[in-house]
Scaffold this motif. Structure first.
Motif, short mmCIF file in Angstrom:
data_model
loop_
_atom_site.label_atom_id
_atom_site.label_comp_id
_atom_site.label_asym_id
_atom_site.label_seq_id
_atom_site.Cartn_x
_atom_site.Cartn_y
_atom_site.Cartn_z
N ASN A 1 -14.46 -5.33 -0.57
CA ASN A 1 -13.20 -5.63 -1.26
C ASN A 1 -12.76 -4.44 -2.11
O ASN A 1 -11.58 -4.07 -2.10
CB ASN A 1 -13.37 -6.88 -2.13
CG ASN A 1 -12.05 -7.40 -2.62
OD1 ASN A 1 -11.01 -7.11 -2.05
ND2 ASN A 1 -12.10 -8.16 -3.71
N LEU B 1 -11.43 -1.73 0.23
CA LEU B 1 -10.10 -2.05 0.75
C LEU B 1 -9.03 -1.86 -0.31
O LEU B 1 -7.91 -1.42 0.00
CB LEU B 1 -10.08 -3.47 1.30
CG LEU B 1 -10.89 -3.68 2.59
CD1 LEU B 1 -10.88 -5.16 2.97
CD2 LEU B 1 -10.33 -2.83 3.71
N LYS B 2 -9.33 -2.16 -1.58
CA LYS B 2 -8.37 -1.93 -2.66
C LYS B 2 -8.08 -0.44 -2.80
O LYS B 2 -6.92 -0.03 -2.94
CB LYS B 2 -8.90 -2.49 -3.98
CG LYS B 2 -8.80 -3.98 -4.10
CD LYS B 2 -9.32 -4.44 -5.46
CE LYS B 2 -9.30 -5.95 -5.56
NZ LYS B 2 -9.84 -6.43 -6.85
N ARG C 1 -5.95 0.71 0.14
CA ARG C 1 -4.56 0.28 -0.02
C ARG C 1 -3.85 1.18 -1.02
O ARG C 1 -2.72 1.61 -0.80
CB ARG C 1 -4.49 -1.18 -0.44
CG ARG C 1 -3.05 -1.70 -0.51
CD ARG C 1 -2.95 -3.15 -0.89
NE ARG C 1 -3.47 -3.31 -2.25
CZ ARG C 1 -4.21 -4.33 -2.65
NH1 ARG C 1 -4.51 -5.30 -1.81
NH2 ARG C 1 -4.62 -4.40 -3.89
N VAL D 1 -3.16 4.55 0.58
CA VAL D 1 -2.05 4.48 1.55
C VAL D 1 -0.72 4.35 0.82
O VAL D 1 0.26 5.00 1.19
CB VAL D 1 -2.28 3.31 2.53
CG1 VAL D 1 -1.03 3.04 3.35
CG2 VAL D 1 -3.45 3.60 3.44
N GLU D 2 -0.67 3.54 -0.22
CA GLU D 2 0.58 3.38 -0.97
C GLU D 2 0.97 4.68 -1.66
O GLU D 2 2.15 5.04 -1.71
CB GLU D 2 0.43 2.27 -2.00
CG GLU D 2 0.41 0.88 -1.40
CD GLU D 2 0.12 -0.22 -2.44
OE1 GLU D 2 -0.07 0.12 -3.63
OE2 GLU D 2 0.08 -1.39 -2.04
N ARG E 1 2.27 7.24 1.14
CA ARG E 1 3.13 6.64 2.18
C ARG E 1 4.10 7.66 2.76
O ARG E 1 4.27 7.74 3.97
CB ARG E 1 3.88 5.44 1.58
CG ARG E 1 4.91 4.80 2.50
CD ARG E 1 4.33 4.10 3.68
NE ARG E 1 3.54 2.97 3.21
CZ ARG E 1 2.75 2.27 4.00
NH1 ARG E 1 2.64 2.59 5.26
NH2 ARG E 1 2.05 1.28 3.55
#
Length: 130
Positions: A34, A37-38, A41, A44-45, A48
């Protein structure tokens, strides 16, 4: 006061302990996944725009690579043909040089025989006069 412990109880204790250890391991693993994955994310943000621009430029890059590959293939073909031509020219030149050397040797031998005959002739003529 007597306390009796059966084999069933010992096996149950080890089984429950193993199940508890597996549950703790799974909980820690799920927590780590978890957190990963945070972070992914967030990464990626944050990037972007860079990811989108890279994805948009991939077809152009692929076509450039294809073009360069074609050019390199043509260059290699040209180099191969040139190397073959050079090899053929060197072979022809060495054959020609060998033939000319043989002809030159034959001429020198003929001239040598003529000179020898001339020397022998004058030698015999000179001996007769004495």
């Amino acid at each position: 006061m007597e306390i009796t412990i059966t084999i069933n109880q010992i096996i149950s204790f080890f089984l429950y302990t193993a199940i508890f250890a597996v549950l703790v391991y799974l909980t820690i693993s799920i927590r780590n996944i978890n957190l990963f994955l945070k972070e992914l994310r967030l990464l990626v943000e944050t990037n972007r725009k860079n990811i989108d621009s890279t994805m948009e430029s991939l077809p152009v890059i692929a076509s450039d690579i294809k073009s360069i590959t074609g050019d390199v293939k043509e260059g290699i073909t040209t180099l191969t043909n040139t190397a073959e031509n050079i090899q053929n020219n060197i072979s022809d030149s060495s054959n020609t040089a060998a033939k000319k050397a043989e002809i030159t040797i034959e001429y020198v031998q003929v001239v040598g025989h003529i000179l020898k005959m001339g020397i022998d002739y004058f030698d015999k003529k000179h001996k007769r006069k004495r």
